[in-house]
Design a protein around this motif. Structure first.
Motif, PDB file in Angstrom:
ATOM      1  N   ILE A   1       0.883  -1.168   0.000  1.00  0.00           N
ATOM      2  CA  ILE A   1       0.000   0.000   0.000  1.00  0.00           C
ATOM      3  C   ILE A   1       0.918   1.215   0.000  1.00  0.00           C
ATOM      4  CG2 ILE A   1      -1.681   1.367   1.296  1.00  0.00           C
ATOM      5  CD1 ILE A   1      -2.597  -1.326   2.580  1.00  0.00           C
ATOM      6  N   ILE A   2       0.811   2.028  -1.046  1.00  0.00           N
ATOM      7  CA  ILE A   2       1.620   3.245  -1.139  1.00  0.00           C
ATOM      8  C   ILE A   2       0.723   4.402  -0.721  1.00  0.00           C
ATOM      9  CG2 ILE A   2       2.975   4.726  -2.658  1.00  0.00           C
ATOM     10  CD1 ILE A   2       3.390   2.214  -4.443  1.00  0.00           C
ATOM     11  N   GLU A   3       0.974   4.907   0.487  1.00  0.00           N
ATOM     12  CA  GLU A   3       0.124   5.954   1.056  1.00  0.00           C
ATOM     13  C   GLU A   3       0.872   7.272   0.952  1.00  0.00           C
ATOM     14  OE1 GLU A   3      -1.326   8.874   3.168  1.00  0.00           O
ATOM     15  OE2 GLU A   3       0.198   7.878   4.365  1.00  0.00           O
ATOM     16  N   VAL A   4       0.404   8.155   0.069  1.00  0.00           N
ATOM     17  CA  VAL A   4       1.082   9.431  -0.167  1.00  0.00           C
ATOM     18  C   VAL A   4       0.112  10.608  -0.052  1.00  0.00           C
ATOM     19  CG1 VAL A   4       3.060   8.576  -1.491  1.00  0.00           C
ATOM     20  CG2 VAL A   4       0.899   8.984  -2.657  1.00  0.00           C
TER      21      VAL A   4
ATOM     22  N   HIS B   1      -0.700  -9.972   7.678  1.00  0.00           N
ATOM     23  CA  HIS B   1       0.748  -9.944   7.904  1.00  0.00           C
ATOM     24  C   HIS B   1       1.519  -9.958   6.594  1.00  0.00           C
ATOM     25  CE1 HIS B   1       0.010 -10.444  12.156  1.00  0.00           C
ATOM     26  NE2 HIS B   1      -0.763 -11.477  11.886  1.00  0.00           N
ATOM     27  N   HIS B   2       0.792  -9.868   5.488  1.00  0.00           N
ATOM     28  CA  HIS B   2       1.421  -9.912   4.172  1.00  0.00           C
ATOM     29  C   HIS B   2       1.671  -8.510   3.605  1.00  0.00           C
ATOM     30  CE1 HIS B   2       2.344 -11.085   0.075  1.00  0.00           C
ATOM     31  NE2 HIS B   2       1.458 -10.206  -0.331  1.00  0.00           N
ATOM     32  N   THR B   3       0.651  -7.678   3.626  1.00  0.00           N
ATOM     33  CA  THR B   3       0.705  -6.365   2.975  1.00  0.00           C
ATOM     34  C   THR B   3       1.591  -5.400   3.759  1.00  0.00           C
ATOM     35  OG1 THR B   3      -1.547  -6.725   2.190  1.00  0.00           O
ATOM     36  CG2 THR B   3      -0.702  -4.472   2.083  1.00  0.00           C
ATOM     37  N   ILE B   4       2.392  -4.651   3.019  1.00  0.00           N
ATOM     38  CA  ILE B   4       3.271  -3.643   3.617  1.00  0.00           C
ATOM     39  C   ILE B   4       2.701  -2.265   3.314  1.00  0.00           C
ATOM     40  CG2 ILE B   4       5.566  -2.580   3.470  1.00  0.00           C
ATOM     41  CD1 ILE B   4       6.583  -5.374   2.601  1.00  0.00           C
ATOM     42  N   ILE B   5       2.674  -1.385   4.322  1.00  0.00           N
ATOM     43  CA  ILE B   5       2.297   0.017   4.113  1.00  0.00           C
ATOM     44  C   ILE B   5       3.599   0.773   3.890  1.00  0.00           C
ATOM     45  CG2 ILE B   5       1.203   2.083   5.067  1.00  0.00           C
ATOM     46  CD1 ILE B   5      -0.383   0.159   6.936  1.00  0.00           C
ATOM     47  N   MET B   6       3.748   1.328   2.697  1.00  0.00           N
ATOM     48  CA  MET B   6       4.991   2.017   2.353  1.00  0.00           C
ATOM     49  C   MET B   6       4.981   3.438   2.899  1.00  0.00           C
ATOM     50  SD  MET B   6       6.767   2.275  -1.356  1.00  0.00           S
ATOM     51  CE  MET B   6       6.441   3.919  -1.953  1.00  0.00           C
ATOM     52  N   HIS B   7       6.013   3.769   3.618  1.00  0.00           N
ATOM     53  CA  HIS B   7       6.211   5.104   4.177  1.00  0.00           C
ATOM     54  C   HIS B   7       6.382   6.114   3.032  1.00  0.00           C
ATOM     55  CE1 HIS B   7       8.200   8.310   6.406  1.00  0.00           C
ATOM     56  NE2 HIS B   7       8.025   7.655   7.530  1.00  0.00           N
ATOM     57  N   GLU B   8       5.798   7.276   3.167  1.00  0.00           N
ATOM     58  CA  GLU B   8       5.873   8.293   2.117  1.00  0.00           C
ATOM     59  C   GLU B   8       7.312   8.669   1.764  1.00  0.00           C
ATOM     60  OE1 GLU B   8       3.541  12.310   0.754  1.00  0.00           O
ATOM     61  OE2 GLU B   8       3.661  11.892   2.892  1.00  0.00           O
ATOM     62  N   MET B   9       8.198   8.626   2.737  1.00  0.00           N
ATOM     63  CA  MET B   9       9.593   8.962   2.471  1.00  0.00           C
ATOM     64  C   MET B   9      10.231   7.953   1.507  1.00  0.00           C
ATOM     65  SD  MET B   9      10.345  11.828   3.733  1.00  0.00           S
ATOM     66  CE  MET B   9      12.111  11.775   3.500  1.00  0.00           C
TER      67      MET B   9
ATOM     68  N   ILE C   1       7.417  15.599   7.222  1.00  0.00           N
ATOM     69  CA  ILE C   1       6.410  14.629   7.651  1.00  0.00           C
ATOM     70  C   ILE C   1       6.868  13.982   8.937  1.00  0.00           C
ATOM     71  CG2 ILE C   1       5.193  12.507   7.034  1.00  0.00           C
ATOM     72  CD1 ILE C   1       5.804  13.320   4.095  1.00  0.00           C
ATOM     73  N   GLU C   2       6.022  14.020   9.928  1.00  0.00           N
ATOM     74  CA  GLU C   2       6.357  13.410  11.208  1.00  0.00           C
ATOM     75  C   GLU C   2       5.464  12.193  11.424  1.00  0.00           C
ATOM     76  OE1 GLU C   2       5.786  14.516  15.849  1.00  0.00           O
ATOM     77  OE2 GLU C   2       6.578  16.079  14.553  1.00  0.00           O
ATOM     78  N   TYR C   3       6.081  11.059  11.640  1.00  0.00           N
ATOM     79  CA  TYR C   3       5.326   9.842  11.901  1.00  0.00           C
ATOM     80  C   TYR C   3       5.415   9.513  13.378  1.00  0.00           C
ATOM     81  CZ  TYR C   3       4.807   9.085   6.963  1.00  0.00           C
ATOM     82  OH  TYR C   3       4.463   9.230   5.651  1.00  0.00           O
TER      83      TYR C   3
END
Length: 127
Positions: free
Chosen positions: A72-75, A95-103, A124-126
């Motif tokens: 998942i590319i969350e931008v 446990h399969h899908t990865i959420i991709m960090h915007e950076m 961006i602060e996480y």
């Protein structure tokens, strides 16, 4: 036998997501399962529609595809979206899908262009 592809969902079809979406759409090893943005006329949504890719204003519709989604590319730059994603992933025990960090998206685009690209959302602060 079908060739293995990396399946992605792009959440955010604006200034950050659109150039990345263009690159992903050209990669023969990537399958874009959908693009989500609140603005139906966002540039990324228009590209998705042109290419026959699912375009929706409800990102959860795409996230609920579960293990079918590799990344998942969350931008969006919206903290509430990231939080909803994290909560859903934990509750669904995906446990399969990865959420991709915007950076990481910024890094990927910068590498392909040979220089650091500007970030639409500023620092961006996480949490």
């Amino acid at each position: 036998m079908e060739e293995r592809k990396i399946s992605v969902v792009v959440i955010g079809g604006g200034e950050t997501g659109t150039p990345l979406l263009r690159q992903l759409a050209e990669a023969p090893f990537v399958k874009i399962l959908g693009v989500a943005d609140l603005d139906e006329n966002a540039p990324g949504m228009m590209i998705a529609k042109e290419k026959g890719i699912t375009a929706t204003t409800d990102f959860m519709e795409l996230v609920q595809k579960g293990n079918e989604v590799d990344i998942i590319i969350e931008v969006t730059g919206v903290p509430e979206v990231r939080e909803r994603l994290r909560t859903y992933m934990q509750q669904s025990e995906n446990h399969h899908t990865i959420i991709m960090h915007e950076m990481i998206a910024i890094l990927m685009m910068s590498l392909s262009q040979g220089c650091l690209v500007n970030m639409k959302h500023g620092e961006i602060e996480y949490k």
